[in-house]
Design a protein around this motif. Structure first.
Motif, PDB file in Angstrom:
ATOM      1  N   CYS A  92       0.198  -1.343   3.348  1.00  0.00           N
ATOM      2  CA  CYS A  92       0.098  -1.852   1.967  1.00  0.00           C
ATOM      3  C   CYS A  92      -0.284  -3.322   1.893  1.00  0.00           C
ATOM      4  O   CYS A  92      -0.208  -3.914   0.807  1.00  0.00           O
ATOM      5  CB  CYS A  92       1.417  -1.628   1.225  1.00  0.00           C
ATOM      6  SG  CYS A  92       1.910   0.109   1.108  1.00  0.00           S
ATOM      7  N   LEU A 108      10.273   1.462   5.716  1.00  0.00           N
ATOM      8  CA  LEU A 108       9.675   0.753   4.587  1.00  0.00           C
ATOM      9  C   LEU A 108       8.978  -0.507   5.063  1.00  0.00           C
ATOM     10  O   LEU A 108       7.871  -0.828   4.591  1.00  0.00           O
ATOM     11  CB  LEU A 108      10.734   0.394   3.543  1.00  0.00           C
ATOM     12  CG  LEU A 108      10.152  -0.378   2.356  1.00  0.00           C
ATOM     13  CD1 LEU A 108       9.457   0.565   1.396  1.00  0.00           C
ATOM     14  CD2 LEU A 108      11.192  -1.218   1.649  1.00  0.00           C
ATOM     15  N   ILE A 134       5.056  -1.168   4.306  1.00  0.00           N
ATOM     16  CA  ILE A 134       4.553  -2.325   3.548  1.00  0.00           C
ATOM     17  C   ILE A 134       3.597  -3.170   4.384  1.00  0.00           C
ATOM     18  O   ILE A 134       2.498  -3.521   3.944  1.00  0.00           O
ATOM     19  CB  ILE A 134       5.730  -3.184   3.040  1.00  0.00           C
ATOM     20  CG1 ILE A 134       6.529  -2.430   1.987  1.00  0.00           C
ATOM     21  CG2 ILE A 134       5.216  -4.504   2.460  1.00  0.00           C
ATOM     22  CD1 ILE A 134       7.799  -3.154   1.540  1.00  0.00           C
ATOM     23  N   GLU A 182       0.191   3.526  -9.159  1.00  0.00           N
ATOM     24  CA  GLU A 182      -0.470   2.491  -8.367  1.00  0.00           C
ATOM     25  C   GLU A 182      -1.317   1.570  -9.227  1.00  0.00           C
ATOM     26  O   GLU A 182      -1.774   0.512  -8.765  1.00  0.00           O
ATOM     27  CB  GLU A 182      -1.338   3.129  -7.270  1.00  0.00           C
ATOM     28  CG  GLU A 182      -2.704   3.623  -7.702  1.00  0.00           C
ATOM     29  CD  GLU A 182      -2.709   4.939  -8.463  1.00  0.00           C
ATOM     30  OE1 GLU A 182      -3.806   5.529  -8.598  1.00  0.00           O
ATOM     31  OE2 GLU A 182      -1.645   5.389  -8.912  1.00  0.00           O
ATOM     32  N   VAL A 230       3.040   4.874  -2.965  1.00  0.00           N
ATOM     33  CA  VAL A 230       3.632   3.532  -2.981  1.00  0.00           C
ATOM     34  C   VAL A 230       3.162   2.786  -4.226  1.00  0.00           C
ATOM     35  O   VAL A 230       1.963   2.694  -4.510  1.00  0.00           O
ATOM     36  CB  VAL A 230       3.250   2.725  -1.728  1.00  0.00           C
ATOM     37  CG1 VAL A 230       3.998   1.398  -1.711  1.00  0.00           C
ATOM     38  CG2 VAL A 230       3.557   3.525  -0.465  1.00  0.00           C
ATOM     39  N   PRO A 251      -1.058  -1.006  -3.451  1.00  0.00           N
ATOM     40  CA  PRO A 251      -0.360   0.245  -3.732  1.00  0.00           C
ATOM     41  C   PRO A 251      -1.311   1.438  -3.649  1.00  0.00           C
ATOM     42  O   PRO A 251      -2.532   1.273  -3.595  1.00  0.00           O
ATOM     43  CB  PRO A 251       0.141   0.043  -5.170  1.00  0.00           C
ATOM     44  CG  PRO A 251      -0.845  -0.912  -5.770  1.00  0.00           C
ATOM     45  CD  PRO A 251      -1.267  -1.830  -4.651  1.00  0.00           C
ATOM     46  N   TYR A 311       2.737   9.068   1.465  1.00  0.00           N
ATOM     47  CA  TYR A 311       3.700   8.239   0.748  1.00  0.00           C
ATOM     48  C   TYR A 311       3.019   7.666  -0.501  1.00  0.00           C
ATOM     49  O   TYR A 311       1.960   7.031  -0.397  1.00  0.00           O
ATOM     50  CB  TYR A 311       4.213   7.104   1.631  1.00  0.00           C
ATOM     51  CG  TYR A 311       5.044   7.573   2.805  1.00  0.00           C
ATOM     52  CD1 TYR A 311       6.427   7.679   2.701  1.00  0.00           C
ATOM     53  CD2 TYR A 311       4.443   7.923   4.009  1.00  0.00           C
ATOM     54  CE1 TYR A 311       7.196   8.102   3.782  1.00  0.00           C
ATOM     55  CE2 TYR A 311       5.205   8.353   5.091  1.00  0.00           C
ATOM     56  CZ  TYR A 311       6.574   8.449   4.970  1.00  0.00           C
ATOM     57  OH  TYR A 311       7.324   8.881   6.030  1.00  0.00           O
ATOM     58  N   VAL A 356       7.675   5.972  -3.143  1.00  0.00           N
ATOM     59  CA  VAL A 356       8.300   4.687  -2.808  1.00  0.00           C
ATOM     60  C   VAL A 356       7.926   3.648  -3.858  1.00  0.00           C
ATOM     61  O   VAL A 356       6.743   3.344  -4.039  1.00  0.00           O
ATOM     62  CB  VAL A 356       7.855   4.212  -1.408  1.00  0.00           C
ATOM     63  CG1 VAL A 356       8.487   2.864  -1.082  1.00  0.00           C
ATOM     64  CG2 VAL A 356       8.223   5.256  -0.345  1.00  0.00           C
TER      65      VAL A 356
END
Length: 564
Positions: A428, A420, A424, A146, A402, A409, A400, A476
């Motif tokens: 995110c 997804l 997002i 991240e 990310v 992230p 998750y 991810v």
């Protein structure tokens, strides 16, 4: 003819050697090794721990030290040498070779760091470094995706690394791990921590009752395989005693950061889940296997395990903290067990399974960090509470990891089965400025690469397999229109080539040949598919079996990507 043989021919008498065959043990090196080991037991399974002690003290492993350690532990020099040379973090210096510089800077070149500019960072650092004082090396995932790119100066992680920040850390001598603020034993107990464990130890809970709650909640192994947790505990309980347990904290899958996050913030949730699990399966000892890329967490665990033992919270089992040495393959449970036993991390053939024949040949429960974290939470809040979360057919909550082309992230706690697109947009902050979604890895390097058109598919076990993919550890990595899919697939295959343990030919040779074929301007699709089939069908463990997934994803999902 040797000198001894010539002398024997002259005199007609057999002349004995003044020393045994092979490398002789240097008395000074033996004294140094004995001083380092002190009164510690000379157990075979502690070989890797003692190799770490020597390397930490001297900065490398010399031939003299390895020979001395072999004698002290009553092992052959071959056994010690093969273990020392198997692991990437041990610097073995042969006789006559120059030891490495005092400081090593490792720069992650796995996918999330690659797309964040790791290659240029490595080149710039190498160009400006004094090779006599600093060594710049490429390294696989460090579990901080991240904050890519990431460098490790000695044992200190530099996140969002630039040439300036890395060189500043070198100049300042910041080579030791920085310990983040975390919830210690006192703070955890103030919030009710260890009440479940105390209920278990005092007979207010039963193993069958705990297992039933976890089964009703639908808790699964969250290290990648997704096996039902309650069922695994039952399997181990059904085996004859004595039984053991291992905690798998060797998350080396590129893109995976969740276990690091929880151990850096709430270690006692994991430790309580571990102790409850050990109680439930009546494990005489627990081996906590932590990857060497997490030196700060090791300091946390050393302190907090000692604290909980002093508080009398582990009367039913022994806790052993074991340190990896830079081998992704040791995330595979049987390879991890080989490493715990002080050996090379070579996956075992199965059956028998580790639940039947694990550490030291005993039935062994193996659980992932996040799986154990959920145990006290689920029992406290109830199976229905956990199972009530989920979307699109998923059941429960998932962490998750990310990274990549998103605004925010990190570790995202979201309903199982989230897509997804939902992940997002809702968790995110959307795509990064100026980037458009083109593809994504739903499950780290092993899970393949899916196109943006599949952004509405649930990220859950059993859903993506029909597309040649899977969620695995829920790592991810989001890719955009600025990323070349072929380059991403090549990066992942190079990772597998580097991390193959070398035990089986399909994986050892297959990953190497695949990298060479993928480095060509024109890809030979039929040959690469044939090679992929051989790797998938004939490799011993999941590394070789899944290594071709990113490659095959290009053929399957990105037909517009030029490969010929």
């Amino acid at each position: 003819m040797t000198e001894i043989a010539r002398e024997a021919a002259k005199t007609g008498r057999r002349k004995t050697r003044p020393t045994p065959k092979g490398r002789q043990v240097d008395p000074a090196a033996l004294d140094r090794v004995r001083a380092l080991l002190g009164n510690a037991p000379r157990q075979r399974d502690l070989l890797i721990e003692y190799l770490h002690l020597i390397q930490d003290a001297f900065g490398h492993l010399s031939a003299a030290h390895l020979a001395a350690l072999a004698q002290e532990m009553k092992l052959s020099q071959t056994e010690v040498y093969e273990v020392a040379t198997f692991y990437a973090h041990f610097d073995v210096v042969k006789e006559g070779e120059t030891p490495p510089p005092a400081l090593t800077v490792r720069v992650c070149d796995s996918l999330s760091c690659m797309i964040a500019g790791a290659d240029s960072l490595i080149d710039s650092l190498a160009a400006g470094a004094d090779p006599a004082a600093v060594r710049i090396v490429r390294a696989p995932c460090m579990g901080r995706c991240e904050a890519a790119p990431v460098a490790e100066v000695g044992h200190n992680h530099v996140v969002d690394a630039t040439v300036g920040t890395v060189e500043a850390a070198i100049r300042a001598g910041r080579t030791h791990p920085e310990i983040p603020p975390y919830q210690n034993l006192a703070a955890y107990r103030e919030q009710g921590g260890y009440r479940l464990l105390e209920d278990c130890l005092n007979g207010r809970r039963t193993p069958d009752g705990i297992i039933e709650i976890l089964s009703d909640a639908g808790l699964r192994g969250l290290g990648g395989a997704g096996f039902p947790t309650g069922q695994k505990w039952r399997f181990v309980r059904a085996e004859a005693r004595p039984r053991l347990m291992a905690v798998n904290a060797d998350e080396g899958e590129p893109g995976t950061i969740k276990d690091r996050y929880y151990l850096e913030t709430e270690p006692h949730k994991v430790l309580e889940g571990m102790l409850v699990a050990a109680w439930a399966v009546e494990a005489e000892a627990v081996y906590f296997y932590l990857r060497d890329e997490y030196p700060g967490i090791r300091e946390i665990l050393l302190a907090e395990i000692a604290a909980l033992e002093s508080a009398g919270l582990a009367p039913h089992t022994e806790i052993h903290l074991r340190r990896g040495a830079g081998a992704y393959i040791c995330g595979e449970e049987s390879a991890m067990i080989e490493s715990i036993e002080g050996k090379r991390g070579l996956p075992r053939h199965r059956p028998p399974y580790v639940s039947q024949n694990g550490i030291f040949g005993r039935p062994t429960l193996v659980n992932n960090v996040e799986t154990l974290l959920w145990v006290p939470v689920i029992v406290e809040k109830g199976a229905d509470w956990f199972a009530s979360h989920g979307r699109n057919g998923g059941k429960g909550l998932r962490s998750y990891s990310v990274s990549g082309r998103v605004r925010e992230p990190g570790v995202k706690l979201a309903p199982a089965g989230v897509t997804l697109a939902e992940l997002i947009d809702e968790f995110c902050g959307g795509m990064a400025e100026g980037h458009t979604l083109r593809g994504f890895l739903p499950g780290g390097a092993s899970g393949g690469i899916l196109p943006a058109s599949m952004a509405d598919e649930p990220l859950e076990f059993g859903v993506l397999e029909k597309y040649g993919s899977f969620v695995g550890s829920h790592a991810v990595v989001v890719l955009s229109d600025r990323d070349e899919m072929k380059a991403c697939a090549l990066n992942l295959m190079q990772f597998f080539e580097d991390e193959s343990c070398g035990q089986c030919t399909p994986c050892r040779v297959g990953t190497e040949k695949a990298v060479k074929l993928m480095q060509r301007q024109t890809w030979d699709e039929p040959l690469l598919e044939e090679l992929s089939a051989a790797m998938t069908d004939a490799s011993i463990c999941g590394l070789g079996q899944a290594a071709a997934n990113p490659l095959l994803s290009i053929f399957r999902h990105f037909p517009d990507e030029p490969t010929s």
